[in-house]
Enzyme design. Sequence first.
Site, short mmCIF file in Angstrom:
data_model
loop_
_atom_site.label_atom_id
_atom_site.label_comp_id
_atom_site.label_asym_id
_atom_site.label_seq_id
_atom_site.Cartn_x
_atom_site.Cartn_y
_atom_site.Cartn_z
N TYR A 1 38.02 45.93 42.18
CA TYR A 1 38.29 44.70 41.43
C TYR A 1 37.35 43.60 41.94
O TYR A 1 36.22 43.89 42.29
CB TYR A 1 39.78 44.33 41.55
CG TYR A 1 40.21 43.49 40.36
CD1 TYR A 1 40.12 43.99 39.06
CD2 TYR A 1 40.68 42.19 40.52
CE1 TYR A 1 40.48 43.21 37.97
CE2 TYR A 1 41.06 41.41 39.44
CZ TYR A 1 40.95 41.93 38.16
OH TYR A 1 41.29 41.18 37.08
N LYS B 1 42.42 45.97 36.79
CA LYS B 1 43.72 45.34 37.00
C LYS B 1 44.84 46.38 36.95
O LYS B 1 45.77 46.33 37.77
CB LYS B 1 43.94 44.26 35.92
CG LYS B 1 45.23 43.46 36.08
CD LYS B 1 45.34 42.76 37.40
CE LYS B 1 44.34 41.66 37.61
NZ LYS B 1 44.59 40.42 36.91
#
Length: 386
Positions: A139, A210
């Site tokens: 991420y 996510k």
Amino acid sequence: MESTLKDIRDGASVLDLDPKATVGGGVEDLYGEDFATEDQLVTPWTVSVASGYSLLRDPRHNKGLAFNEKERDAHYLRGLLPPVLSTQELQERKLMNNIREYQVPLQKYMAMMDLQERNERLFYKLLIDNVEELLPVVYTPTVGEACQKYGSIFRRPQGLYISLKEKGKILEVLKNWPERRIQVIVVTDGERILGLGDLGCQGMGIPVGKLSLYTALGGVRPSACLPITIDVGTNNEKLLANEFYIGLKQRRATGKEYSEFLQEFMSAVKQNYGEKVLIQFEDFANHNAFDLLAKYGTSHLVFNDDIQGTASVVLAGIVSALQLLGGTLADHKFLFLGAGEAGTGIAELIALEMSRQTKCPIEETRKKIWLVDSRVVEFFMKICFG
């Protein structure tokens, strides 16, 4: 089990098999993973499916060299794997050694995505056991660079791409996704990816990343997660001129066209997955993000991480700090640099909590909050400091 595997080899789809005789609509749960006990060291969300060559290319159920002798016989894997048996732990050590050899973060990101595409359970074990080291890889900040170069590094599609070409057929597109029991959807239109601006269709890296965190940190089954990119075009001139760009090469749809397309999407999601599916809006531009929350906040289960998630974390930090400093929220004034989604979301939540504590109208508590245009501050900083 034999008849099930024969049906698969004869060309039947796993989705065509009788769900009453199987686990979760797949084939027989040979490993017993859906009925695992604490004594069984298995990943709880995994169920066995097809056999042989196709099994080794199914990332959700492939175990690579970790298939034991019994499993290799049961799933017709003899000869398709080297003879050595390698535990998941040994595979994890090998992969971490390989990833640490890379000096460029984007190379580490691509290695992790390759792993996710071929062995999902090992991907999550790696991420869970090395979360501090790998979280910045899968991420932020690395995912930002990955989105910028997504067209060039694109190998295998992840998630659903719903473009303006599918207008009027969005429900059909959703039904193309093989999983039916979706609990969480993270969707973006790519207009405001992190602090990088409009990346259009290449914003898919955000919902994919996510949802990896939803599983690794929140324990949500990977099969219950669905990343979606809404492609309504892009205003990024570099992407429009890039031959490797994977999205629609047209300017962004706005106004009525955009609104109607999102309305069809939201209706199709509810029709296909029910009212309890969580729809997380991710990295929409300010002017759309707040409108979408206001429009669908009462009819759907929706959430905006940039506006609501960040705000709740910041407010929790302020409340905790007040326990050391003393006083209440109303005793302080709050100054924000800029008025983006996160800033305005935090400001509004502070005002709401202040209103709740003091019983004052929110219009009054908002007067204790100041949002200063970031460009104005930059201008004065240049004047003052050159």
